[in-house]
Design a protein around this motif. Structure first.
Motif, short mmCIF file in Angstrom:
data_model
loop_
_atom_site.label_atom_id
_atom_site.label_comp_id
_atom_site.label_asym_id
_atom_site.label_seq_id
_atom_site.Cartn_x
_atom_site.Cartn_y
_atom_site.Cartn_z
N THR A 23 -9.05 -0.81 -2.55
CA THR A 23 -8.62 0.51 -2.98
C THR A 23 -7.46 0.91 -2.06
O THR A 23 -7.25 0.31 -1.00
CB THR A 23 -9.75 1.54 -2.85
OG1 THR A 23 -10.09 1.69 -1.47
CG2 THR A 23 -10.97 1.14 -3.67
N VAL A 24 -6.74 1.93 -2.44
CA VAL A 24 -5.65 2.42 -1.59
C VAL A 24 -6.22 2.89 -0.25
O VAL A 24 -5.63 2.63 0.81
CB VAL A 24 -4.87 3.54 -2.29
CG1 VAL A 24 -3.84 4.16 -1.36
CG2 VAL A 24 -4.20 3.00 -3.55
N GLU A 25 -7.37 3.52 -0.26
CA GLU A 25 -8.00 3.99 0.96
C GLU A 25 -8.36 2.82 1.87
O GLU A 25 -8.18 2.89 3.09
CB GLU A 25 -9.25 4.81 0.64
CG GLU A 25 -8.95 6.16 0.03
CD GLU A 25 -8.69 6.09 -1.49
OE1 GLU A 25 -8.82 5.01 -2.10
OE2 GLU A 25 -8.32 7.15 -2.04
N GLU A 26 -8.88 1.73 1.30
CA GLU A 26 -9.23 0.56 2.10
C GLU A 26 -7.98 -0.09 2.69
O GLU A 26 -7.98 -0.52 3.85
CB GLU A 26 -10.01 -0.44 1.25
CG GLU A 26 -11.41 0.03 0.90
CD GLU A 26 -12.07 -0.81 -0.17
OE1 GLU A 26 -13.32 -0.78 -0.23
OE2 GLU A 26 -11.38 -1.47 -0.96
N ALA A 27 -6.91 -0.16 1.89
CA ALA A 27 -5.65 -0.73 2.40
C ALA A 27 -5.09 0.14 3.52
O ALA A 27 -4.62 -0.38 4.54
CB ALA A 27 -4.63 -0.85 1.26
N VAL A 52 -5.42 -1.72 -12.44
CA VAL A 52 -6.49 -2.47 -13.10
C VAL A 52 -7.38 -1.44 -13.78
O VAL A 52 -8.05 -0.65 -13.11
CB VAL A 52 -7.31 -3.30 -12.09
CG1 VAL A 52 -8.44 -4.03 -12.79
CG2 VAL A 52 -6.43 -4.27 -11.33
N GLY A 53 -7.35 -1.43 -15.10
CA GLY A 53 -8.17 -0.50 -15.85
C GLY A 53 -7.92 0.96 -15.50
O GLY A 53 -8.84 1.75 -15.44
N GLY A 54 -6.68 1.28 -15.21
CA GLY A 54 -6.33 2.65 -14.87
C GLY A 54 -6.48 2.99 -13.40
O GLY A 54 -6.20 4.11 -12.98
N LEU A 55 -6.95 2.04 -12.60
CA LEU A 55 -7.15 2.27 -11.17
C LEU A 55 -6.12 1.50 -10.36
O LEU A 55 -5.85 0.33 -10.64
CB LEU A 55 -8.55 1.81 -10.75
CG LEU A 55 -9.72 2.47 -11.48
CD1 LEU A 55 -11.01 1.78 -11.13
CD2 LEU A 55 -9.77 3.94 -11.15
N ARG A 56 -5.54 2.13 -9.36
CA ARG A 56 -4.57 1.47 -8.50
C ARG A 56 -5.31 0.63 -7.47
O ARG A 56 -6.22 1.11 -6.81
CB ARG A 56 -3.69 2.50 -7.79
CG ARG A 56 -2.80 1.85 -6.79
CD ARG A 56 -1.35 2.15 -6.84
NE ARG A 56 -0.76 2.80 -7.95
CZ ARG A 56 0.18 2.23 -8.71
NH1 ARG A 56 0.55 0.98 -8.50
NH2 ARG A 56 0.74 2.91 -9.68
N ARG A 57 -4.94 -0.63 -7.36
CA ARG A 57 -5.55 -1.54 -6.41
C ARG A 57 -4.46 -2.29 -5.64
O ARG A 57 -3.37 -2.54 -6.15
CB ARG A 57 -6.47 -2.56 -7.10
CG ARG A 57 -7.69 -1.92 -7.74
CD ARG A 57 -8.61 -1.34 -6.68
NE ARG A 57 -9.82 -0.75 -7.24
CZ ARG A 57 -10.06 0.55 -7.28
NH1 ARG A 57 -9.16 1.40 -6.85
NH2 ARG A 57 -11.18 0.99 -7.77
#
Length: 77
Positions: A23-27, A52-57
């Protein structure tokens, strides 16, 4: 780091496979920067990400690649 932001970072169990996407937070946590700064790096294309499926990764290897580019730029300067 606040307790709320620590809760958003998911730590991988010892027997679980390494994550492929973050996730952006994990990055942001990996880079020890804030979420807003991480989104700014994504917006400028400095940090690779995808939807991915509407989620930023962020690909798991993207934070290390970003740091490698920054180090190379510093040496070239």
């Amino acid at each position: 780091m606040s307790v709320a932001s620590v809760d958003t970072v998911r730590f991988v169990e010892a027997d679980a496979p390494a994550p492929v996407l973050l996730t952006v937070e994990e990055a942001a946590y990996c880079l020890r920067i804030g979420r807003t700064t991480c989104f700014a790096l994504i917006r400028t294309g400095e940090l690779e990400s995808l939807i991915v499926g509407g989620l930023r990764r962020v690909p798991a290897d993207a934070p290390a690649a970003y740091l490698a580019r920054r180090r190379a730029e510093k040496r070239a300067a």
